[in-house]
Design a protein around this motif. Structure first.
Motif, PDB file in Angstrom:
ATOM      1  N   ASN A   2     -37.125  33.976  21.748  1.00  0.00           N
ATOM      2  CA  ASN A   2     -37.199  32.602  21.951  1.00  0.00           C
ATOM      3  C   ASN A   2     -37.273  32.762  23.785  1.00  0.00           C
ATOM      4  OD1 ASN A   2     -36.648  31.459  18.967  1.00  0.00           O
ATOM      5  ND2 ASN A   2     -34.523  31.340  19.374  1.00  0.00           N
ATOM      6  N   TRP A   3     -36.587  33.276  24.580  1.00  0.00           N
ATOM      7  CA  TRP A   3     -36.861  33.530  25.502  1.00  0.00           C
ATOM      8  C   TRP A   3     -37.892  33.743  26.349  1.00  0.00           C
ATOM      9  CZ3 TRP A   3     -36.797  36.729  29.098  1.00  0.00           C
ATOM     10  CH2 TRP A   3     -36.360  36.955  31.184  1.00  0.00           C
ATOM     11  N   ARG A   4     -38.183  34.582  25.534  1.00  0.00           N
ATOM     12  CA  ARG A   4     -40.260  35.019  26.847  1.00  0.00           C
ATOM     13  C   ARG A   4     -40.705  33.478  25.902  1.00  0.00           C
ATOM     14  NH1 ARG A   4     -38.719  40.267  23.665  1.00  0.00           N
ATOM     15  NH2 ARG A   4     -37.885  41.868  25.103  1.00  0.00           N
ATOM     16  N   ASP A   5     -40.369  33.099  24.928  1.00  0.00           N
ATOM     17  CA  ASP A   5     -41.170  32.064  24.130  1.00  0.00           C
ATOM     18  C   ASP A   5     -41.387  30.729  25.517  1.00  0.00           C
ATOM     19  OD1 ASP A   5     -42.629  33.532  22.779  1.00  0.00           O
ATOM     20  OD2 ASP A   5     -41.420  32.542  20.720  1.00  0.00           O
ATOM     21  N   LEU A   6     -40.278  30.654  25.528  1.00  0.00           N
ATOM     22  CA  LEU A   6     -40.192  29.521  26.751  1.00  0.00           C
ATOM     23  C   LEU A   6     -39.972  30.250  27.888  1.00  0.00           C
ATOM     24  CD1 LEU A   6     -36.106  28.975  25.312  1.00  0.00           C
ATOM     25  CD2 LEU A   6     -37.925  26.963  26.036  1.00  0.00           C
ATOM     26  N   ALA A   9     -44.041  29.101  28.134  1.00  0.00           N
ATOM     27  CA  ALA A   9     -44.398  27.792  28.987  1.00  0.00           C
ATOM     28  C   ALA A   9     -44.417  27.514  30.072  1.00  0.00           C
ATOM     29  CB  ALA A   9     -43.828  26.906  27.569  1.00  0.00           C
ATOM     30  N   ALA A  10     -43.149  28.511  30.957  1.00  0.00           N
ATOM     31  CA  ALA A  10     -42.910  28.142  31.934  1.00  0.00           C
ATOM     32  C   ALA A  10     -44.252  29.065  32.722  1.00  0.00           C
ATOM     33  CB  ALA A  10     -42.382  27.516  32.823  1.00  0.00           C
ATOM     34  N   PRO A  11     -45.010  29.149  33.169  1.00  0.00           N
ATOM     35  CA  PRO A  11     -45.857  30.901  33.468  1.00  0.00           C
ATOM     36  C   PRO A  11     -45.983  30.672  35.135  1.00  0.00           C
ATOM     37  CG  PRO A  11     -47.824  28.814  33.175  1.00  0.00           C
ATOM     38  CD  PRO A  11     -46.224  28.538  32.376  1.00  0.00           C
ATOM     39  N   THR A  12     -45.451  29.295  35.625  1.00  0.00           N
ATOM     40  CA  THR A  12     -45.165  29.494  37.110  1.00  0.00           C
ATOM     41  C   THR A  12     -43.740  29.193  37.417  1.00  0.00           C
ATOM     42  OG1 THR A  12     -45.389  27.441  37.379  1.00  0.00           O
ATOM     43  CG2 THR A  12     -47.405  27.644  37.345  1.00  0.00           C
ATOM     44  N   ALA A  13     -43.262  29.967  36.549  1.00  0.00           N
ATOM     45  CA  ALA A  13     -41.740  29.685  37.683  1.00  0.00           C
ATOM     46  C   ALA A  13     -41.400  30.604  36.320  1.00  0.00           C
ATOM     47  CB  ALA A  13     -40.574  28.177  37.104  1.00  0.00           C
ATOM     48  N   ALA A  14     -39.696  30.627  37.735  1.00  0.00           N
ATOM     49  CA  ALA A  14     -38.724  32.000  36.069  1.00  0.00           C
ATOM     50  C   ALA A  14     -38.654  31.369  35.618  1.00  0.00           C
ATOM     51  CB  ALA A  14     -37.741  32.887  37.851  1.00  0.00           C
ATOM     52  N   CYS A  15     -37.368  32.111  34.745  1.00  0.00           N
ATOM     53  CA  CYS A  15     -36.809  31.332  33.389  1.00  0.00           C
ATOM     54  C   CYS A  15     -35.629  32.364  33.299  1.00  0.00           C
ATOM     55  CB  CYS A  15     -37.990  32.223  32.278  1.00  0.00           C
ATOM     56  SG  CYS A  15     -36.673  30.928  30.810  1.00  0.00           S
ATOM     57  N   PRO A  30     -22.794  38.800  23.071  1.00  0.00           N
ATOM     58  CA  PRO A  30     -24.015  39.644  22.534  1.00  0.00           C
ATOM     59  C   PRO A  30     -24.990  38.330  22.558  1.00  0.00           C
ATOM     60  CG  PRO A  30     -22.652  38.593  20.827  1.00  0.00           C
ATOM     61  CD  PRO A  30     -22.049  38.535  22.280  1.00  0.00           C
ATOM     62  N   ALA A  31     -25.036  37.751  23.008  1.00  0.00           N
ATOM     63  CA  ALA A  31     -26.299  36.968  23.835  1.00  0.00           C
ATOM     64  C   ALA A  31     -26.533  37.282  24.754  1.00  0.00           C
ATOM     65  CB  ALA A  31     -25.989  34.913  23.721  1.00  0.00           C
ATOM     66  N   ALA A  32     -25.916  37.576  26.045  1.00  0.00           N
ATOM     67  CA  ALA A  32     -25.737  38.167  26.814  1.00  0.00           C
ATOM     68  C   ALA A  32     -26.625  39.612  27.254  1.00  0.00           C
ATOM     69  CB  ALA A  32     -25.024  38.115  28.528  1.00  0.00           C
ATOM     70  N   ARG A  33     -25.672  40.242  26.516  1.00  0.00           N
ATOM     71  CA  ARG A  33     -26.674  41.581  26.365  1.00  0.00           C
ATOM     72  C   ARG A  33     -28.611  41.544  26.452  1.00  0.00           C
ATOM     73  NH1 ARG A  33     -21.368  42.591  24.225  1.00  0.00           N
ATOM     74  NH2 ARG A  33     -20.139  44.453  25.504  1.00  0.00           N
ATOM     75  N   ALA A  34     -28.329  40.352  24.950  1.00  0.00           N
ATOM     76  CA  ALA A  34     -29.868  40.417  24.032  1.00  0.00           C
ATOM     77  C   ALA A  34     -30.910  39.709  25.468  1.00  0.00           C
ATOM     78  CB  ALA A  34     -30.303  39.735  22.999  1.00  0.00           C
ATOM     79  N   LEU A  35     -29.602  38.967  25.941  1.00  0.00           N
ATOM     80  CA  LEU A  35     -31.105  38.714  27.560  1.00  0.00           C
ATOM     81  C   LEU A  35     -30.993  39.081  28.509  1.00  0.00           C
ATOM     82  CD1 LEU A  35     -29.573  34.361  27.290  1.00  0.00           C
ATOM     83  CD2 LEU A  35     -31.660  35.104  26.733  1.00  0.00           C
ATOM     84  N   ALA A  36     -30.492  39.882  28.696  1.00  0.00           N
ATOM     85  CA  ALA A  36     -30.477  40.963  30.127  1.00  0.00           C
ATOM     86  C   ALA A  36     -31.843  42.054  29.228  1.00  0.00           C
ATOM     87  CB  ALA A  36     -29.516  41.350  30.501  1.00  0.00           C
ATOM     88  N   GLY A 200     -31.170  25.841  27.563  1.00  0.00           N
ATOM     89  CA  GLY A 200     -30.213  26.221  26.743  1.00  0.00           C
ATOM     90  C   GLY A 200     -30.603  26.610  25.188  1.00  0.00           C
ATOM     91  N   ILE A 201     -30.143  25.624  24.831  1.00  0.00           N
ATOM     92  CA  ILE A 201     -30.124  25.285  22.875  1.00  0.00           C
ATOM     93  C   ILE A 201     -31.724  25.758  22.842  1.00  0.00           C
ATOM     94  CG2 ILE A 201     -31.304  22.535  23.771  1.00  0.00           C
ATOM     95  CD1 ILE A 201     -28.330  24.034  20.939  1.00  0.00           C
ATOM     96  N   ALA A 202     -32.818  26.195  23.118  1.00  0.00           N
ATOM     97  CA  ALA A 202     -34.021  26.257  22.534  1.00  0.00           C
ATOM     98  C   ALA A 202     -33.809  27.900  22.437  1.00  0.00           C
ATOM     99  CB  ALA A 202     -34.629  25.897  23.720  1.00  0.00           C
ATOM    100  N   VAL A 203     -33.382  28.406  23.042  1.00  0.00           N
ATOM    101  CA  VAL A 203     -33.387  30.198  23.696  1.00  0.00           C
ATOM    102  C   VAL A 203     -32.849  30.657  22.694  1.00  0.00           C
ATOM    103  CG1 VAL A 203     -31.890  31.859  24.858  1.00  0.00           C
ATOM    104  CG2 VAL A 203     -32.509  30.111  26.234  1.00  0.00           C
ATOM    105  N   TYR A 204     -31.455  29.621  21.268  1.00  0.00           N
ATOM    106  CA  TYR A 204     -30.909  30.165  19.990  1.00  0.00           C
ATOM    107  C   TYR A 204     -31.013  29.364  19.316  1.00  0.00           C
ATOM    108  CZ  TYR A 204     -28.082  31.147  24.475  1.00  0.00           C
ATOM    109  OH  TYR A 204     -27.620  31.353  25.448  1.00  0.00           O
ATOM    110  N   GLY A 205     -32.884  28.429  19.053  1.00  0.00           N
ATOM    111  CA  GLY A 205     -33.126  28.129  17.475  1.00  0.00           C
ATOM    112  C   GLY A 205     -33.173  26.775  17.785  1.00  0.00           C
TER     113      GLY A 205
END
Length: 210
Positions: A2-6, A9-15, A30-36, A200-205
């Protein structure tokens, strides 16, 4: 994923990613580890204790605390290596004083209220801060941010007004990266992407846009 898809969606910005509220119930660690592991290097928490927890499991990430710190609380935040989001003049003064005492400006984000009416400096106070080189010299501003009130309704006229007001404030702080977009704006408001999106919320579906 989800984070990669987000981010796509904003290719000119950091996410970045917001993991407040125990990562919206998923579990902060677990969320922090997965995101990292997915490549996320900037994390936002709401509270200091959340920031400490995130820093322990992903020390390579920059962890920003959205609610800043209570009066007299700058020292522990700096000791933990956290980056406070400063939303009032008193916080700015305390953080700058700590930087002077420690011999170097400390990293911080500046929060400006462009219409959410919840946290942040008014644009007028932000302009006054921008006109104070004595204060800015003792601050290492790593981010200028604001929050959209109606991003889940992309056609709402307040979104365009907030984007314009934020762009005007941004011009007062040249060279400081800017962030306005939450989940909904990341997905549906390219004009709000600026330099960094912070879903935020979209990262988690969760559903972010009506």
């Amino acid at each position: 994923a989800n984070w990669r898809d987000l981010g796509a969606a904003a290719p000119t910005a950091a996410c970045a990613a917001v993991i407040k509220g125990d990562a919206y119930g998923v579990g902060l660690e677990p969320a922090a580890r997965a995101l990292a592991a997915a490549g996320c290097r900037t994390i936002f928490t709401a509270q200091i204790d959340e920031g400490v927890r995130a820093q322990r499991v992903v020390p390579e990430a920059t962890v920003l605390v959205l609610n800043g710190f209570p009066p007299g609380g700058a020292g522990p935040v700096a000791d933990q290596g956290l980056v406070p989001v400063l939303g009032c003049l008193e916080e700015l003064e305390e953080w700058a004083a700590l930087g002077r005492a420690r011999g170097r400006p400390l990293p911080a984000a500046l929060h400006v209220d462009t219409g959410m009416n919840r946290l942040g400096l008014t644009p007028e106070v932000a302009a006054a801060v921008a006109a104070r080189p004595d204060l800015l010299a003792d601050l290492h501003l790593v981010l200028l941010m604001s929050h959209l009130a109606c991003a889940d309704e992309p056609a709402h006229p307040l979104n365009a007004r907030q984007c314009a007001d934020f762009a005007a404030v941004r011009a007062l702080f040249p060279g400081v990266p800017a962030s306005l977009a939450n989940s909904a704006a990341t997905l549906a408001l390219p004009s709000a992407h600026f330099d960094l999106v912070r879903p935020g919320i979209a990262v988690y579906g969760g559903v972010a846009v009506h």
